[in-house]
Write a protein that holds these residues in place. Sequence first.
Motif, PDB file in Angstrom:
ATOM      1  N   ALA A  85      23.521  -7.999  83.018  1.00  0.00           N
ATOM      2  CA  ALA A  85      22.842  -8.479  81.928  1.00  0.00           C
ATOM      3  C   ALA A  85      22.921  -9.774  81.605  1.00  0.00           C
ATOM      4  CB  ALA A  85      23.512  -7.647  80.647  1.00  0.00           C
ATOM      5  N   LEU A  86      24.271 -10.423  82.134  1.00  0.00           N
ATOM      6  CA  LEU A  86      24.395 -12.056  81.922  1.00  0.00           C
ATOM      7  C   LEU A  86      23.272 -12.566  82.739  1.00  0.00           C
ATOM      8  CD1 LEU A  86      26.211 -14.399  80.894  1.00  0.00           C
ATOM      9  CD2 LEU A  86      27.750 -13.847  82.786  1.00  0.00           C
ATOM     10  N   ALA A  87      23.330 -12.420  84.130  1.00  0.00           N
ATOM     11  CA  ALA A  87      22.216 -12.918  85.022  1.00  0.00           C
ATOM     12  C   ALA A  87      20.816 -13.114  84.219  1.00  0.00           C
ATOM     13  CB  ALA A  87      22.198 -12.142  86.566  1.00  0.00           C
ATOM     14  N   GLU A  88      20.226 -11.864  83.728  1.00  0.00           N
ATOM     15  CA  GLU A  88      19.114 -11.878  83.145  1.00  0.00           C
ATOM     16  C   GLU A  88      19.149 -12.746  81.762  1.00  0.00           C
ATOM     17  OE1 GLU A  88      15.936  -8.164  81.685  1.00  0.00           O
ATOM     18  OE2 GLU A  88      18.236  -8.011  81.772  1.00  0.00           O
ATOM     19  N   GLN A  89      20.124 -12.594  81.090  1.00  0.00           N
ATOM     20  CA  GLN A  89      20.033 -13.617  79.887  1.00  0.00           C
ATOM     21  C   GLN A  89      19.830 -14.955  80.102  1.00  0.00           C
ATOM     22  OE1 GLN A  89      20.809 -12.804  76.382  1.00  0.00           O
ATOM     23  NE2 GLN A  89      20.121 -10.852  76.683  1.00  0.00           N
ATOM     24  N   LEU A  90      20.691 -15.290  81.054  1.00  0.00           N
ATOM     25  CA  LEU A  90      20.824 -16.949  81.368  1.00  0.00           C
ATOM     26  C   LEU A  90      19.412 -17.464  81.889  1.00  0.00           C
ATOM     27  CD1 LEU A  90      24.363 -17.092  83.167  1.00  0.00           C
ATOM     28  CD2 LEU A  90      23.604 -17.936  80.936  1.00  0.00           C
ATOM     29  N   GLY A  91      18.421 -16.625  82.510  1.00  0.00           N
ATOM     30  CA  GLY A  91      17.147 -17.088  82.857  1.00  0.00           C
ATOM     31  C   GLY A  91      16.267 -17.227  81.682  1.00  0.00           C
ATOM     32  N   ASN A  92      16.687 -16.810  80.533  1.00  0.00           N
ATOM     33  CA  ASN A  92      15.953 -17.209  79.138  1.00  0.00           C
ATOM     34  C   ASN A  92      16.606 -18.097  78.380  1.00  0.00           C
ATOM     35  OD1 ASN A  92      14.040 -15.119  79.986  1.00  0.00           O
ATOM     36  ND2 ASN A  92      15.518 -13.624  79.300  1.00  0.00           N
ATOM     37  N   PHE A  93      17.403 -18.949  78.968  1.00  0.00           N
ATOM     38  CA  PHE A  93      18.222 -19.755  78.077  1.00  0.00           C
ATOM     39  C   PHE A  93      17.632 -21.164  77.984  1.00  0.00           C
ATOM     40  CE2 PHE A  93      22.645 -19.126  76.502  1.00  0.00           C
ATOM     41  CZ  PHE A  93      22.586 -17.892  76.092  1.00  0.00           C
ATOM     42  N   ILE A  94      16.827 -21.586  78.783  1.00  0.00           N
ATOM     43  CA  ILE A  94      16.183 -22.973  78.807  1.00  0.00           C
ATOM     44  C   ILE A  94      16.234 -23.646  77.183  1.00  0.00           C
ATOM     45  CG2 ILE A  94      14.194 -24.506  79.345  1.00  0.00           C
ATOM     46  CD1 ILE A  94      15.699 -23.305  81.686  1.00  0.00           C
ATOM     47  N   ILE A 124      31.766 -17.862  68.661  1.00  0.00           N
ATOM     48  CA  ILE A 124      32.365 -18.051  69.800  1.00  0.00           C
ATOM     49  C   ILE A 124      33.902 -17.225  70.025  1.00  0.00           C
ATOM     50  CG2 ILE A 124      33.684 -20.080  69.619  1.00  0.00           C
ATOM     51  CD1 ILE A 124      31.804 -19.636  72.713  1.00  0.00           C
ATOM     52  N   ALA A 125      34.286 -17.129  68.720  1.00  0.00           N
ATOM     53  CA  ALA A 125      35.801 -16.410  68.947  1.00  0.00           C
ATOM     54  C   ALA A 125      35.471 -15.028  68.847  1.00  0.00           C
ATOM     55  CB  ALA A 125      36.489 -16.655  67.339  1.00  0.00           C
ATOM     56  N   VAL A 126      34.498 -14.387  68.248  1.00  0.00           N
ATOM     57  CA  VAL A 126      34.075 -13.130  68.452  1.00  0.00           C
ATOM     58  C   VAL A 126      33.591 -12.722  69.977  1.00  0.00           C
ATOM     59  CG1 VAL A 126      32.371 -11.237  67.577  1.00  0.00           C
ATOM     60  CG2 VAL A 126      33.307 -12.795  65.987  1.00  0.00           C
ATOM     61  N   VAL A 154      33.799  -1.382  78.336  1.00  0.00           N
ATOM     62  CA  VAL A 154      32.609  -2.209  79.025  1.00  0.00           C
ATOM     63  C   VAL A 154      31.555  -1.962  77.775  1.00  0.00           C
ATOM     64  CG1 VAL A 154      31.010  -1.755  80.769  1.00  0.00           C
ATOM     65  CG2 VAL A 154      33.473  -1.111  81.076  1.00  0.00           C
ATOM     66  N   GLN A 155      31.219  -1.213  77.179  1.00  0.00           N
ATOM     67  CA  GLN A 155      29.853  -1.125  76.657  1.00  0.00           C
ATOM     68  C   GLN A 155      29.915  -2.218  75.387  1.00  0.00           C
ATOM     69  OE1 GLN A 155      27.265   0.970  76.997  1.00  0.00           O
ATOM     70  NE2 GLN A 155      26.377  -0.166  75.653  1.00  0.00           N
ATOM     71  N   LEU A 156      31.139  -2.395  74.671  1.00  0.00           N
ATOM     72  CA  LEU A 156      31.536  -3.693  73.924  1.00  0.00           C
ATOM     73  C   LEU A 156      31.020  -4.874  74.586  1.00  0.00           C
ATOM     74  CD1 LEU A 156      32.013  -3.540  70.624  1.00  0.00           C
ATOM     75  CD2 LEU A 156      34.345  -4.082  71.320  1.00  0.00           C
ATOM     76  N   ARG A 157      31.516  -5.003  75.767  1.00  0.00           N
ATOM     77  CA  ARG A 157      31.349  -6.400  76.618  1.00  0.00           C
ATOM     78  C   ARG A 157      29.762  -6.394  76.752  1.00  0.00           C
ATOM     79  NH1 ARG A 157      35.587  -4.515  79.661  1.00  0.00           N
ATOM     80  NH2 ARG A 157      34.538  -4.255  81.623  1.00  0.00           N
ATOM     81  N   LEU A 158      29.179  -5.376  77.123  1.00  0.00           N
ATOM     82  CA  LEU A 158      27.656  -5.373  77.663  1.00  0.00           C
ATOM     83  C   LEU A 158      26.882  -5.605  76.425  1.00  0.00           C
ATOM     84  CD1 LEU A 158      25.939  -4.758  79.849  1.00  0.00           C
ATOM     85  CD2 LEU A 158      25.698  -2.196  78.916  1.00  0.00           C
ATOM     86  N   ASN A 159      27.259  -5.308  75.208  1.00  0.00           N
ATOM     87  CA  ASN A 159      26.504  -5.556  73.997  1.00  0.00           C
ATOM     88  C   ASN A 159      26.696  -6.922  73.565  1.00  0.00           C
ATOM     89  OD1 ASN A 159      25.706  -2.816  73.766  1.00  0.00           O
ATOM     90  ND2 ASN A 159      27.462  -2.467  72.167  1.00  0.00           N
ATOM     91  N   SER A 160      27.898  -7.417  73.774  1.00  0.00           N
ATOM     92  CA  SER A 160      28.263  -8.820  73.512  1.00  0.00           C
ATOM     93  C   SER A 160      27.406  -9.765  74.490  1.00  0.00           C
ATOM     94  CB  SER A 160      29.792  -9.356  73.766  1.00  0.00           C
ATOM     95  OG  SER A 160      29.724 -10.691  73.704  1.00  0.00           O
ATOM     96  N   ILE A 161      27.235  -9.503  75.601  1.00  0.00           N
ATOM     97  CA  ILE A 161      26.395 -10.406  76.575  1.00  0.00           C
ATOM     98  C   ILE A 161      24.959 -10.381  76.012  1.00  0.00           C
ATOM     99  CG2 ILE A 161      25.438 -10.372  78.789  1.00  0.00           C
ATOM    100  CD1 ILE A 161      28.070 -11.450  78.844  1.00  0.00           C
ATOM    101  N   LYS A 162      24.497  -9.165  75.845  1.00  0.00           N
ATOM    102  CA  LYS A 162      23.122  -8.873  75.285  1.00  0.00           C
ATOM    103  C   LYS A 162      22.803  -9.551  74.196  1.00  0.00           C
ATOM    104  CE  LYS A 162      21.962  -4.411  77.613  1.00  0.00           C
ATOM    105  NZ  LYS A 162      22.100  -3.112  77.678  1.00  0.00           N
ATOM    106  N   SER A 179      21.878 -14.974  73.190  1.00  0.00           N
ATOM    107  CA  SER A 179      21.173 -15.863  72.821  1.00  0.00           C
ATOM    108  C   SER A 179      21.126 -16.047  71.287  1.00  0.00           C
ATOM    109  CB  SER A 179      19.583 -15.203  72.953  1.00  0.00           C
ATOM    110  OG  SER A 179      19.498 -13.829  72.460  1.00  0.00           O
ATOM    111  N   THR A 180      21.356 -14.933  70.578  1.00  0.00           N
ATOM    112  CA  THR A 180      21.832 -14.958  69.021  1.00  0.00           C
ATOM    113  C   THR A 180      23.043 -15.957  68.992  1.00  0.00           C
ATOM    114  OG1 THR A 180      21.313 -12.803  68.917  1.00  0.00           O
ATOM    115  CG2 THR A 180      22.309 -13.676  66.927  1.00  0.00           C
ATOM    116  N   ILE A 181      24.009 -15.577  69.620  1.00  0.00           N
ATOM    117  CA  ILE A 181      25.383 -16.484  69.595  1.00  0.00           C
ATOM    118  C   ILE A 181      25.111 -17.975  69.922  1.00  0.00           C
ATOM    119  CG2 ILE A 181      27.659 -16.989  70.629  1.00  0.00           C
ATOM    120  CD1 ILE A 181      27.589 -13.672  71.032  1.00  0.00           C
ATOM    121  N   ALA A 182      24.336 -18.141  70.952  1.00  0.00           N
ATOM    122  CA  ALA A 182      23.829 -19.583  71.190  1.00  0.00           C
ATOM    123  C   ALA A 182      23.277 -20.165  70.147  1.00  0.00           C
ATOM    124  CB  ALA A 182      22.946 -19.567  72.420  1.00  0.00           C
TER     125      ALA A 182
END
Length: 590
Positions: A70-79, A15-17, A27-35, A38-41
């Motif tokens: 990317a965040l909107a897409e990721q959250l749809g698969n978070f169930i 979570i710190a990372v 921006v690219q780093l933030r985008l990679n982090s969002i992608k 699921s691994t972080i979760a």
Amino acid sequence: MAASDSGTDESLYPIAVLIDELKNEDVQLRLNSIKKLSTIALALGVERTKSELIPFLTETIYDEDEVLLALAEQLGNFINLVGGGEFAHCLLPPLETLAAVEETVVRDKAVASLRAVAEHHSPQALEEHFVPLVQRLAGGDWFTSRTSACGLFSVCYPRVSAVVKAELRQHFCSLCQDDTPMVRRAAAYKLGEFAKVVEIEYVKSDLIPIFVFLAKDDQDSVRLLAAEACAVVASLLAPEDMEQHVMPTVRARAGDTSWRVRYMVADKFVELQQAVGPELARTDLAQIFQALLKDSEAEVRAAAAGKVKDFCMNLDKAHQEHIIMTMILPQIKDLVCDANQHVKSALASVIMGLSPIVGRQNTIEHLLPLFLTQLKDECPEVRLNIISNLECVNEVIGIQQLVQSLLPAIVELAEDTKWRVRLAIIEHMPLLAGQLGQEFFDEKLTSLCMSWLVDHVYAIREAATLNLKKLVEQYGPQWAENNVIPKVLNMSHEQNYLHRMTYLFCINVLSEVCGKDITTRVLLPTVLSMADDNVANVRFNVAKTLQIMAKYLDPAVIQPQVKPVLEKLNVDPDVDVKYFASEAIAGIAG
């Protein structure tokens, strides 16, 4: 104690990372982090994902659009990452915020994720968590949240109580009458989808008045979406209700002042026809369709022309021929000579399909002249569409009639200056060969097939070799030996090396279908003689051809005739020739 502290530090690390990366300027780093969310979760576990990660994401939604997407897409698969359907509501806060942002693609993705998450809610959870979210979005100050709300009604409506259903219908009707055109457009777009899940009595009492209201909107972008919903609404109603509730709107929109609305009616016409049934199609829709075929706008005529075959096919059999001959055919005759090539092309793609519907006599008398006109059209796409559908006509009128009327035009197209037109003719040669019979084909078309082998366009030469293979499959090896192979063999002495290579390509496919005797006796000697060709490309293709031919040759000739030639090529000064010769030697040995 130290060990326990160390364990705590490690569990906090992901979570710190994430926090660091999400706050990074890149921006690219933030985008990679969002992608990697699921691994972080997974690393955090279900409890910490619910209590720390999701709240953190909800608070930090202020980023670039691509990150939010990317965040909107990721959250749809978070169930599963929040503990399954029972905790699906945990995902609603960040998605609710995303559904209200300015960028359309982000909102659309957030709505798609919300719809997916809604499926995992229990009826009780829907009423407790999801419906309030829909109501908040529907009552939002900004039009962005209200447009997003329109896409969420249909997923929650079927599984909630009658009281909540009434509230949802009321909210949807309010959105349909919103002051902002974008909101009304979103509501009109989702009207059909919502109507499918609403009880029929409320469709009539609540949604039909709103449908009529939207269909008369002062914005054509809203009216055209209401026109699109016509077929869905009609499919839900009984025939007597259709005449009262739907047909006035269809008539009005088919004559709309905006061509875009008329285009939408034309585009959805077959679905509408199927929804209203044969009686209304005969009494009302046939006249509307006739008007669309002679519309002042080419886009509308093209859309209607593309629906001619399906519309005619779906007509009531008792009145089918009469409607086609008296109402549709006169319009088709005009469209064949239309000034716009897209209209003619759309018609050409379907007009042949009318032959089985109207029968032999009507085809010969009325349609054949139209086919001929289109075969000679200056637009290649029109000609192409006619050629591609010849079999429909052949089944109805027979080959002799087809030959007399259309073959001269086909031969003319075979020599067309545009190579795609020639290619289309080649692809239909095996079909014509089967229909014309061997004698007629030899007389009229064999020489044409051979001429394509020396065409200046490679795609034509390649298609011509495959065409020869299909013709031999139809007419047999003996026909090939008498009519095709002598002409192909002559190509091995052509001055142009590309023609000599085409000869080898022909041998590759002919050896498959001519049988062991003809391949060994007639084809092999010329291939072997070409191993001394002065062009390296020809020599390495000799090696490739010998490898392909080997399995179709008499085994007795492999060692004394084929192997020595390949060994000679294997010491050729050209590196490519050596490579393919060694490949062939290995292939034959294997």
